[in-house]
Structure formats: structure tokens, C-alpha cells
Design a protein around this motif. Structure first.
Motif: not given
Length: 257
Positions: A224-231
Motif C-alpha cells: 500500500a505504501r508503494k502504491d501511495v508513493v507511485s500515485e
């Protein structure tokens, strides 16, 4: 080094669970509270490990977490008297009766030594098992309509992470290590799962969090953290592009004037 000086490069976490347990009221209990109320429930914030002795019906709560948590505030539905409940000592929980499910805001305030801002969670109060039939229009249960359910449990595992903690707070954390989670679940839990981050049980045992579940939840949080960073990176690039377009439009406007 002063007590409030932060220890750079140190990351330490504490596993906690938040959620609720609910049981169906007996006809006698309903008469003592309110005729329309169907359940007694408890919403709480606890340590992730469960007691090995004594309260075998308890989910989590093996550790006293007041060494790093000063207060837990629960915001209940506005129909409850004094819906904002502040709990300043363990156990950090609120028990009530009612008939409906609703969202509860949970705000955790840390001890002064932490020098950290409060954090908030949101939990949807769960009264009915996921595989239960829709409740009857008549809120008063009869012996034939009451399902054979001992309790409903809805709990979410999370990790409160402290980065670069103050020296005094780090000493407190190190002096109070959390009880290790069992490698595997030792209690029988029926397969009623809401989503990977939570445990919902209806009968035949009380849910328990384990090292395996902790690992799975850590992986889910990392994803989820990676998705947030990517977004965030994607929207930052779009913002930069729009700022460039705006600058070009300003220059074109200046030329025309």
C-alpha cells in the motif's frame, strides 16, 4: 544527548489491534437496557498479542500499552449520549448496547515523551456475522429467530511506527518489548474473513493474531505504501506539466499585451 533529541536512523514499531466484539443480548438484558437494542459490543485498542492464560475469550490485550499511549478517543454515533469518549487509562475500550452498525473514529494520543502527533483509525462496528441472513424487520428476536452465534469479532492489525524517536521515548520502548505473537494461530477460528487485514469470527473459538498474519499484514502495508508513493509521483509529474503550461500561457499573454 538531551532526552528530547531524536535518535537518527532508528525505526521502532509496536503492533496493535483495533476493532470490536459483539454478542446478542438475551431477552432479559434487552428489558434492562432498551427494547430496540439487540447487541452488547465493545470497541477497543489493544496490543496484538492475546493472553495465554485467564481471559481466553479476549482478542489481543496481553500487554499494557499505556507506556506509549496516553489516551484513546472513540467517536461514536451521534445518537449515543456523550458520543466522544476519551479513555485515559487501560483498558482502552468502550462498551455499549445498540442495534445498528456504524463507523467509529479512533484517535490515539501518545505519551509526552514520544513528541508525536496523534494518529487516527476508522473502524466499522460489526454486530452481525458476514454469512448471517438479513435482520428481520421486527427487532425483537424470538427463540426460533436467534441464530446460534456466540460472538462476532472484527479486529484489524496495524503497526504504529516511530521513526527517529526521542532518546527518552526510545528508552521507554526498549524497556517494554511487546509480547511475541505465536508463530501460528493456536485457537480454532472459522473461515469468515472480511478482508486480509481483519479477522471476523462467528463461533467455535476466538480469533488470534500470529506471526504469519503479521508478516502478511506487513507485506500488505508495504504494498500500500508503494502504491501511495507511485500515485504521489504520478500526480507530482502532472502538476509540474500543468505549471509549465501555465507559465507558457502567461508568457503568451504578456506578448499579446
Amino acid at each position: 544527548m538531551a532526552a528530547q533529541d531524536r535518535v537518527k536512523g532508528v525505526i521502532i514499531h509496536r503492533p496493535v489491534i483495533y476493532g470490536n466484539s459483539a454478542v446478542l443480548l438475551t431477552p432479559t438484558e434487552r428489558g434492562a437496557v432498551a427494547p430496540e437494542h439487540t447487541h452488547r459490543w465493545t470497541v477497543a485498542v489493544r496490543s496484538a498479542a492475546s493472553p495465554t492464560e485467564g481471559r481466553t475469550d479476549s482478542v489481543g490485550g496481553a500487554d499494557d500499552i499505556s507506556y506509549f499511549i496516553k489516551r484513546v478517543s472513540f467517536k461514536l454515533h451521534e445518537t449515543y449520549p456523550n458520543p466522544n469518549r476519551n479513555i485515559d487509562k487501560p483498558p482502552f475500550e468502550v462498551s455499549e448496547t445498540g442495534w445498528g452498525e456504524f463507523e467509529i473514529q479512533i484517535r490515539i494520543t501518545f505519551v509526552p515523551e514520544a513528541n508525536e502527533k496523534p494518529v487516527s483509525f476508522y473502524h466499522h462496528l460489526k454486530l452481525h456475522p458476514w454469512n448471517a441472513p438479513p435482520p428481520s424487520e421486527d427487532p425483537v428476536p424470538t427463540p426460533s429467530s436467534v441464530p446460534p452465534v456466540e460472538a462476532v469479532h472484527a479486529w484489524q492489525y496495524d503497526e504504529i511506527v516511530f521513526s527517529d524517536p526521542p532518546r527518552a521515548f526510545l528508552d521507554i520502548l526498549l524497556a517494554n518489548p511487546p509480547t511475541p505473537l505465536p508463530k501460528f494461530k493456536k485457537r480454532a477460528v472459522p473461515p469468515h474473513v472480511a478482508h486480509p487485514a481483519s479477522v471476523v469470527a462467528t463461533t467455535r473459538g476466538t480469533p488470534e493474531f500470529s506471526v504469519v498474519m503479521e508478516r502478511e499484514e506487513r507485506e500488505r502495508l508495504d504494498s500500500a505504501r508503494k502504491d501511495v508513493v507511485s500515485e504521489t509521483d504520478k500526480w507530482r509529474e502532472k502538476l509540474i506539466e500543468k505549471e509549465k503550461e501555465l507559465e507558457m500561457l502567461k508568457k503568451e499573454l504578456e506578448k499579446q499585451t
